[in-house]
Each structure stands twice: as structure tokens, then as C-alpha cells.
Design a protein around this motif. Structure first.
Motif, mmCIF file in Angstrom:
data_model
loop_
_atom_site.group_PDB
_atom_site.id
_atom_site.type_symbol
_atom_site.label_atom_id
_atom_site.label_comp_id
_atom_site.label_asym_id
_atom_site.label_seq_id
_atom_site.Cartn_x
_atom_site.Cartn_y
_atom_site.Cartn_z
ATOM 1 N N GLY A 69 43.317 131.232 62.685
ATOM 2 C CA GLY A 69 43.141 130.517 62.568
ATOM 3 C C GLY A 69 44.807 129.798 63.934
ATOM 4 N N HIS A 70 45.080 130.132 64.517
ATOM 5 C CA HIS A 70 45.745 129.981 65.299
ATOM 6 C C HIS A 70 44.822 129.446 66.674
ATOM 7 N N ALA A 71 45.285 128.463 67.687
ATOM 8 C CA ALA A 71 44.215 128.224 69.048
ATOM 9 C C ALA A 71 44.694 129.128 69.705
ATOM 10 N N TRP A 72 43.406 129.679 69.943
ATOM 11 C CA TRP A 72 43.396 131.021 71.034
ATOM 12 C C TRP A 72 44.458 130.724 72.357
ATOM 13 N N ARG A 73 45.165 129.785 72.673
ATOM 14 C CA ARG A 73 45.723 129.856 73.916
ATOM 15 C C ARG A 73 47.530 129.505 72.688
ATOM 16 N N ASP A 74 47.688 129.573 71.673
ATOM 17 C CA ASP A 74 48.360 129.839 71.109
ATOM 18 C C ASP A 74 48.937 130.727 70.750
ATOM 19 N N PRO A 75 50.975 130.880 71.547
ATOM 20 C CA PRO A 75 51.389 131.874 71.725
ATOM 21 C C PRO A 75 51.879 133.110 70.471
#
Length: 213
Positions: A69-75
Motif C-alpha cells: 500500500g505504500h508508494a515504492w519511494r516512500d520510506p
């Protein structure tokens, strides 16, 4: 025969997502294997870091991969990946030339999956063909699969790797699975494939295999 399942894997070596329909082209299904998990030694996969299969890759509305569910660039996505693949792992955009291990598509039949006797997710196909008796796919290399107007060349049988030994739900590893594939199927299940005539396919579409002469 019919198109029984469609799968895409936006992040290589992570669990994928089932689709109801997809465009297929010379680069396979759009969004497939867009992002890699990388370490200092190169691309890291679930062949060694099997806990990557416990993370799910999907494609967001913006066309960018997401991890649980997190954008792949999100920490937060990176933190999940590092927990599975090591503190020195990172995420990177896949090389367009080398983002597939062999060819852009992997095709398997329900007959082969039944003979395998385990969850189809262990085989990581893009396309599952239903209505096939037994191991007919073993004779299909070099033939053309037609799904509506789409034509897909079935190139060769896929040699299998340790990723098949990982239970997709529990992440437990059973080396006997790969030994079983070697003993009963010569180490190969499913077919490497490439698209000859692009187009859109949907689950339920009728399929036909034009056998090589």
C-alpha cells in the motif's frame, strides 16, 4: 480452453496482484517488474531473501508500484523491504532491457498446476490457461497461444528455482518442493512466452493453441 487467471508483479520477487483484464504487448503486461530490490552485490530476489514474498506489490492509480500500500519511494516501503532483504537493501527502477529473467510472460495451464499439486502462486505465472487436461503444455513449446486477437509465442519450458519452495501464505520453506519438480517434471514447469500480436485480454476469454508443425 479459457483464460483463467491474470497476474502482474510490479516489484520483482514480491507477491503479485490478480487482474481481471490487461493489455499485453511486446513488453508483457504494463507495470510488470517495474522495480527491483537491490543490494551492493546487485539485484536481490526471493531465491535467497524469501521473506520478500511476504510483501505485496501492486500498481497504483498513478501507474507507479506500491509495496503493501505504500508508494515504492516512500520510506515506509523501504523499511518493509529492508526487514525482509537486509538493512543494506534499497529499491530501484528496473532496467528496461533486463527486467525479465527470460521473456516478458510466463504461461501455465491448470492441468500442470493440478499435477504440481500446490498453490499456483509458487509458480508466479502471468497467465493461467484453464480447461487443459494433464500435462499438455509439455508439448506446446514452439506453438502459438491465441487469446482472442492476441497471439503469444510459447517459447520454452521454464526451469524452476528455490522460490517454488516458499509457501506464499506462511513463508515456510520446503526444499522438497524443488526436488519434486525435478523428479516429476524434469525441473521445468510453465512456459516462457512473448507477444507476437498485442491486444487486450480478459479473464474468461477463449483460448486456442496453434501447435507447431
Amino acid at each position: 480452453m479459457h483464460l483463467a487467471q491474470l497476474w502482474r508483479y510490479p516489484v520483482k520477487s514480491l507477491a503479485g496482484e490478480r487482474l481481471d483484464a490487461a493489455d499485453v504487448g511486446v513488453d508483457g503486461i504494463p507495470g510488470d517488474r517495474q522495480v527491483w530490490v537491490v543490494g551492493p552485490e546487485g539485484v536481490r530476489t526471493a531465491r535467497r531473501q524469501h521473506r520478500l514474498l511476504g510483501l505485496r506489490g501492486t500498481l497504483g492509480a498513478d501507474g507507479e508500484p506500491r509495496i503493501d500500500g505504500h508508494a515504492w519511494r516512500d520510506p515506509r516501503a523501504l523499511a518493509l523491504v529492508r526487514k525482509a532483504a537486509g538493512d543494506d537493501a534499497w529499491l530501484d527502477r528496473a532496467d528496461e532491457v533486463d527486467r525479465f529473467d527470460i521473456l516478458p510472460l510466463l504461461v501455465v495451464t491448470d492441468g500442470a498446476v493440478a499435477a504440481f499439486g500446490r498453490d499456483v502462486r509458487r509458480l508466479r505465472p502471468n497467465i493461467v490457461i484453464g480447461g487443459v487436461d494433464g500435462l499438455q503444455e509439455f508439448d506446446w513449446a514452439g506453438s502459438v497461444l491465441e487469446i482472442g486477437d492476441v497471439q503469444i509465442r510459447l517459447d520454452s519450458r521454464r526451469g524452476r528455482c528455490p522460490m517454488t519452495t516458499v509457501d506464499p501464505d506462511t513463508l515456510s520453506v520446503d526444499p522438497q518442493v524443488l526436488r519434486d519438480i525435478g523428479r516429476r517434471f524434469g525441473g521445468r514447469l510453465a512456459l516462457n512466452a512473448e507477444v507476437l500480436r498485442p491486444g487486450r485480454v480478459s479473464v474468461g476469454d477463449r483460448c486456442e493453441v496453434v501447435l507447431r508443425s
